[in-house]
Design an enzyme around this catalytic site. Structure first.
Site, PDB file in Angstrom:
ATOM      1  CB  SER A  31      -1.886 -10.806  -1.198  1.00  0.00           C
ATOM      2  OG  SER A  31      -2.441 -10.245  -0.181  1.00  0.00           O
ATOM      3  CB  THR A  40       0.735 -11.419  14.671  1.00  0.00           C
ATOM      4  OG1 THR A  40       1.357 -12.907  15.111  1.00  0.00           O
ATOM      5  CG2 THR A  40      -0.646 -12.150  13.892  1.00  0.00           C
ATOM      6  CG  ASP A  89      -1.578  -6.593  -2.544  1.00  0.00           C
ATOM      7  OD1 ASP A  89      -2.540  -5.835  -2.323  1.00  0.00           O
ATOM      8  OD2 ASP A  89      -1.566  -7.472  -1.765  1.00  0.00           O
ATOM      9  CB  THR A 138      -0.952   0.060   1.131  1.00  0.00           C
ATOM     10  OG1 THR A 138      -1.742  -0.958   1.218  1.00  0.00           O
ATOM     11  CG2 THR A 138      -1.773   1.249   1.339  1.00  0.00           C
ATOM     12  CB  THR A 157      -1.330 -21.758  21.210  1.00  0.00           C
ATOM     13  OG1 THR A 157      -2.563 -21.045  21.389  1.00  0.00           O
ATOM     14  CG2 THR A 157      -0.151 -20.493  21.158  1.00  0.00           C
ATOM     15  CD  GLN A 158      -7.189 -22.390  17.364  1.00  0.00           C
ATOM     16  OE1 GLN A 158      -8.254 -21.852  17.246  1.00  0.00           O
ATOM     17  NE2 GLN A 158      -7.145 -23.540  16.561  1.00  0.00           N
ATOM     18  CB  CYS A 159      -3.847 -18.136  22.250  1.00  0.00           C
ATOM     19  SG  CYS A 159      -5.129 -18.983  22.761  1.00  0.00           S
TER      20      CYS A 159
END
Ligand code: ASP
Length: 339
Positions: free
Chosen positions: A58, A164, A56, A12, A275-277
């Site tokens: 992605s 993250t 980009d 961006t 962990t997904q936390c």
């Protein structure tokens, strides 16, 4: 004067609005620099390298990561620091990947980008870019203050492989819940020396050239079942699975899960418990619901992020860490990516 190399990959920060379609697309790097005359006021020499076709983020892939690593390798003796302009969407993956590819870094590699294009009135791009360059230029006793891959966004420098992306809306897009920030920018730059990565001073830079992406991320959810799991572990050439578990590394205790994971381990597939936390750590054995994983010799991701785990796997598989050592090496912090 310090010498900085700006590596422009896209994102961006350098996009313009296509008024016909209303969407944002990458544009030419020279125009990007023309938009920031402030760069001339910085006390450093800035050269730039741009991807031929800015993307980009992605669209980022392992080939791009190897390219960024080789640009840094080529300029390593000439430049004091590197700033990588990158889209925020996958910036944490890229910063993590580069931290593994660049072993024994003694110079800063700072990833940054922005939530709004540099040409927008309310852009966050200028502060992010200017402070990143200042951080990459910081020297003490003729040595770089930061000697690792960092990610700078909205007044904070984080260790890249601890980050993250948490928000697609706020200027404060990133977080590093399991490791404190390295530098904070206010009226002054506040450096938290204790948090900076301490490298082995005797060792020279090694730039790794191979990443193996035969890995998969499997996020558990209530309803996840045997046929899903078995189709994943039967993916041809699969070498490792990141099992995104609940809480402190917990998973269903049902037989189908144990049976399938056993088959995977017997096939030589490495299973990593992450962990997904967003914050906290895997502690296998803390609950009954992780004892079975411990029994299967599942590897503990401890407090690593998924972004860092997936790129660490690609790196370890790329350098060919043996099956015998795989668990020990993964459970060891290589670049400060886990506590
Ligand atoms: N889609 C953009 C990208 O990651 C978002 C950004 O740059 O913030 O390239």
């Amino acid at each position: 004067m310090t010498k900085i190399l700006l590596i422009y990959t896209g994102g961006t920060i350098g996009m313009i609005r296509d008024y016909k379609t209303e969407s944002l697309r990458p544009f030419n790097f020279d125009k990007l620099l023309q938009n920031i005359p402030e760069l001339n006021q910085l006390d450093c020499d800035i050269d730039s390298f741009s991807f031929e076709n800015p993307i980009d983020s992605s669209n980022i892939n392992t080939t791009h990561w190897l390219k960024i690593a080789s640009v840094i390798e080529d300029g390593y003796d000439e430049y004091d620091g590197f700033v990588v302009l990158h889209g925020s969407d996958t910036m944490s993956y890229s910063a993590s990947a580069l931290s593994f590819l660049l072993e024994n870094l003694s110079k800063p590699v700072i990833f940054t980008g922005s939530q709004l294009p540099i040409g927008d009135l309310r852009t966050d791009a200028k502060e992010n870019l200017i402070t990143s360059i200042q951080i990459a230029s910081l020297q003490q006793n003729n040595k770089s203050v930061v000697q690792e891959v960092g990610l700078y966004f909205e007044y904070k420098l984080y260790r890249g492989n601890r980050t993250t992306k948490l928000s697609a809306e706020h200027f404060e897009a990133f977080s590093s819940l399991n490791y404190p920030s390295l530098i904070e920018s206010g009226v002054h730059l506040k450096i938290f020396y204790d948090n900076l990565f301490k490298r082995n001073k005797k060792k020279k830079l090694i730039v790794h050239k191979k990443l193996d992406s035969n890995v998969v991320i499997l996020k558990l959810f209530p309803g996840f079942n045997s046929s899903l799991l078995s189709s994943f572990i039967n993916i041809p050439n699969l070498k490792a699975v990141i099992l995104e578990t609940y809480g402190a590394g917990n998973a269903p205790t049902e037989d189908w899960l144990i049976e399938n994971l056993k088959i995977a381990v017997e096939k030589g597939i490495h299973i990593i418990n992450v962990t997904q936390c967003s914050g906290g750590s895997v502690i296998m054995g803390k609950y009954d619901t992780s004892k079975h994983l411990e029994g299967l010799q599942v590897i503990s991701g401890k407090d690593i992020t998924t972004e860092s785990a997936v790129t660490k796997l690609m790196y370890m598989l790329g350098v060919g860490v043996s099956s015998k050592l795989f668990k020990t090496v993964f459970e060891t912090s290589l670049r400060g990516e886990m506590s």
